[in-house]
Design a protein around this motif. Structure first.
Motif, PDB file in Angstrom:
ATOM      1  N   ASP A  40      17.225  38.681  30.386  1.00 37.72           N
ATOM      2  CA  ASP A  40      15.915  38.136  30.023  1.00 37.72           C
ATOM      3  C   ASP A  40      15.980  36.674  29.590  1.00 37.72           C
ATOM      4  O   ASP A  40      14.976  35.968  29.659  1.00 37.72           O
ATOM      5  CB  ASP A  40      15.280  38.964  28.900  1.00 37.72           C
ATOM      6  CG  ASP A  40      14.748  40.302  29.398  1.00 37.72           C
ATOM      7  OD1 ASP A  40      14.686  40.509  30.627  1.00 37.72           O
ATOM      8  OD2 ASP A  40      14.396  41.135  28.547  1.00 37.72           O
TER       9      ASP A  40
ATOM     10  N   PHE B  67       7.955  42.486  28.975  1.00 38.89           N
ATOM     11  CA  PHE B  67       9.216  42.024  29.555  1.00 38.89           C
ATOM     12  C   PHE B  67       9.512  42.683  30.903  1.00 38.89           C
ATOM     13  O   PHE B  67      10.082  42.051  31.795  1.00 38.89           O
ATOM     14  CB  PHE B  67      10.358  42.205  28.564  1.00 38.89           C
ATOM     15  CG  PHE B  67      10.318  41.163  27.492  1.00 38.89           C
ATOM     16  CD1 PHE B  67      10.844  39.905  27.705  1.00 38.89           C
ATOM     17  CD2 PHE B  67       9.721  41.433  26.271  1.00 38.89           C
ATOM     18  CE1 PHE B  67      10.773  38.928  26.727  1.00 38.89           C
ATOM     19  CE2 PHE B  67       9.640  40.462  25.291  1.00 38.89           C
ATOM     20  CZ  PHE B  67      10.165  39.204  25.510  1.00 38.89           C
TER      21      PHE B  67
ATOM     22  N   TRP C  52       7.443  39.117  32.168  1.00 38.29           N
ATOM     23  CA  TRP C  52       8.594  38.223  32.006  1.00 38.29           C
ATOM     24  C   TRP C  52       9.486  38.222  33.252  1.00 38.29           C
ATOM     25  O   TRP C  52      10.004  37.189  33.652  1.00 38.29           O
ATOM     26  CB  TRP C  52       9.383  38.648  30.774  1.00 38.29           C
ATOM     27  CG  TRP C  52      10.412  37.689  30.295  1.00 38.29           C
ATOM     28  CD1 TRP C  52      11.757  37.795  30.435  1.00 38.29           C
ATOM     29  CD2 TRP C  52      10.187  36.470  29.568  1.00 38.29           C
ATOM     30  NE1 TRP C  52      12.398  36.733  29.841  1.00 38.29           N
ATOM     31  CE2 TRP C  52      11.452  35.901  29.300  1.00 38.29           C
ATOM     32  CE3 TRP C  52       9.041  35.806  29.113  1.00 38.29           C
ATOM     33  CZ2 TRP C  52      11.611  34.706  28.611  1.00 38.29           C
ATOM     34  CZ3 TRP C  52       9.198  34.613  28.420  1.00 38.29           C
ATOM     35  CH2 TRP C  52      10.466  34.076  28.176  1.00 38.29           C
TER      36      TRP C  52
END
Length: 167
Positions: free
Chosen positions: A96, A134, A138
């Motif tokens: 990430d 996420f 993301w």
């Protein structure tokens, strides 16, 4: 007799590869294991030495957004997120906090998926806002990550409450 008893705790050092190999064996035997995360590649979703993950055997087809634990060809263990499922059955995977994508990870290299993240005593599971953000948002903005990471860092430094609570 002295009422204060000195207590010594024994400290054992364990080889990281041997320890992670043992966890891999447990997972391959069908067990779930908890692991405190070491490293910053999954920041800001998973934070080094603060958060832990529950690793579970993979029981369903893997998809974009899943966080997996796998072993590279050089024997290194890695916890990253799938950013693409390729037509040939391999996976492209990225942390990430990263923009460099590791291509063509095979299913045979992947031995666990993250079922839960424990952060500050709270469980984050699929369906939670952070998890959704996420895994779905993301993962689609990889080229923008360096800029966004600087914004998040500045917001945290300024003690912006919303960022501190949500990321």
């Amino acid at each position: 007799m002295d009422s204060s008893i000195e207590r010594r705790e024994s400290v054992r050092t364990v080889d990281n590869q041997a320890y992670l190999g043992m966890l891999k064996d447990l997972i391959l035997d069908g067990k779930e294991v908890s692991l405190t995360v070491s490293g910053n590649s999954m920041s800001p979703f998973i934070v080094h030495q603060r958060d832990s993950v529950l690793l579970a055997p993979v029981v369903r087809p893997l998809r974009k957004g899943d966080i997996v634990f796998y072993q590279r060809c050089n024997a290194a263990y890695v916890l990253h997120r799938i950013c693409r499922v390729n037509a040939d059955g391999t996976y492209d995977i990225v942390g990430d906090a990263q923009v460099e994508i590791e291509k063509r990870v095979t299913r045979g290299q992947i031995f666990a998926a993250v079922a839960m993240v424990r952060r500050k005593g709270r469980d984050i599971r699929p369906g939670n806002f952070r998890w959704f953000f996420f895994a779905r948002v993301w993962i689609r903005i990889i080229p923008l990550r360096p800029f966004l990471m600087r914004v998040l860092t500045a917001a945290k430094a300024a003690k912006c409450g919303w960022f501190s609570e949500n990321f």
